[in-house]
Write an enzyme that holds these catalytic residues in place. Sequence first.
Site, mmCIF file in Angstrom:
data_model
loop_
_atom_site.group_PDB
_atom_site.id
_atom_site.type_symbol
_atom_site.label_atom_id
_atom_site.label_comp_id
_atom_site.label_asym_id
_atom_site.label_seq_id
_atom_site.Cartn_x
_atom_site.Cartn_y
_atom_site.Cartn_z
ATOM 1 N N ASP A 84 46.802 37.009 35.757
ATOM 2 C CA ASP A 84 47.874 37.882 36.237
ATOM 3 C C ASP A 84 49.189 37.142 36.415
ATOM 4 O OD1 ASP A 84 46.836 36.399 38.348
ATOM 5 O OD2 ASP A 84 46.057 38.110 39.438
ATOM 6 N N ASN A 103 40.017 41.983 50.518
ATOM 7 C CA ASN A 103 39.622 43.387 50.334
ATOM 8 C C ASN A 103 38.753 43.571 49.091
ATOM 9 O OD1 ASN A 103 41.442 43.058 48.280
ATOM 10 N ND2 ASN A 103 42.870 44.641 48.955
ATOM 11 N N HIS A 149 39.494 42.432 46.071
ATOM 12 C CA HIS A 149 40.188 42.509 44.781
ATOM 13 C C HIS A 149 39.845 41.309 43.900
ATOM 14 C CE1 HIS A 149 44.024 40.410 46.516
ATOM 15 N NE2 HIS A 149 43.409 39.541 45.737
ATOM 16 N N GLU A 159 43.174 46.136 42.758
ATOM 17 C CA GLU A 159 42.952 46.495 44.161
ATOM 18 C C GLU A 159 41.847 47.557 44.269
ATOM 19 O OE1 GLU A 159 44.301 44.811 46.371
ATOM 20 O OE2 GLU A 159 46.232 44.102 45.670
HETATM 21 C C1 F6R Z 1 44.967 34.953 41.312
HETATM 22 C C2 F6R Z 1 44.245 36.189 41.530
HETATM 23 C C3 F6R Z 1 43.822 36.671 42.872
HETATM 24 C C4 F6R Z 1 43.219 35.577 43.746
HETATM 25 C C5 F6R Z 1 42.774 36.160 45.089
HETATM 26 C C6 F6R Z 1 42.335 35.063 46.042
HETATM 27 O O1 F6R Z 1 45.274 34.752 39.950
HETATM 28 O O2 F6R Z 1 44.019 36.856 40.578
HETATM 29 O O3 F6R Z 1 42.911 37.718 42.734
HETATM 30 O O4 F6R Z 1 42.137 34.990 43.096
HETATM 31 O O5 F6R Z 1 43.828 36.866 45.671
HETATM 32 O O6 F6R Z 1 43.458 34.305 46.373
HETATM 33 P P1 F6R Z 1 43.320 32.935 47.189
HETATM 34 O O7 F6R Z 1 42.564 32.011 46.321
HETATM 35 O O8 F6R Z 1 44.747 32.478 47.393
HETATM 36 O O9 F6R Z 1 42.616 33.277 48.448
#
Ligand code: F6R
Length: 242
Positions: free
Chosen positions: A67, A136, A138, A143
């Site tokens: 992303d 959550n 995701h 989401e």
């Molecule tokens: C990042 C991504 C997000 C993260 C998730 C966890 O490219 O796609 O889904 O993997 O938000 O983020 P952290 O590792 O910062 O807790």
Amino acid sequence: MKLIMAKDYQEMSNKAADVIINQVKEKPNTVLGLATGGTVIGMYEALIQDHQKNNTSYKEVHSVNLDEYVGLEYTNQQSYHYYMNDQLFSHIDIQADNVIIPNGLAENIDAACQEYEKAIAELGGVDLQILGIGQNGHIAFNEPGTSFDSITHKVELTESTRNANMRYFDSIDEVPTHAMTMGISTILKSKQILLLASGKSKAEAIYNFINGEVHESNPASALKNHPNVTIIADEEALSLVE
Ligand code: F6R
């Protein structure tokens, strides 16, 4: 689904790096699916150390990222382009031409999403996809409520994700409102998936993932439909799992 337990963040990071290193050694032209965020930083550090010490080469590797924010210049330290160069690419021998990250600066984001999906397919799909998980549930920027059939698309970020990511920005106003993300079906097309989780803040998400039902209200639960998923989680992230 395979669960590998790690003592702490460092051990989770080392074990995850080992999976990538073995994959690249077995298949030097591997297509790696990469994530950003806090969870994977230790894994990238371990990859860099191994590259320096053992010369593991990424010359033939292709990478695709999950992303990117919409509208952030690549020179902005919070853009995922900047992050990937800073945390990994500039420290290993991967070729710039072999790296693709969603183009959040494209004039036509919807067209760029379609091109991204096509580019992944042209590479023959992702061999090994690394994922973090949101509190959550995701995965990437998908989401709760995102269709399991979704492909690369533009998303409006939820309040909770913008707040969680605010720690990297000076104020909430600077956190982008939209992002481009691989869809859940894009992720599920990967041949192998490695989901990483560390720390108490992920305990509920991991509990819900392991014990909850497969439902679009929990994006990570889609992974239960995939034949080759490994979770590497540390003790704190597993603290609610019996
Ligand atoms: C990042 C991504 C997000 C993260 C998730 C966890 O490219 O796609 O889904 O993997 O938000 O983020 P952290 O590792 O910062 O807790």
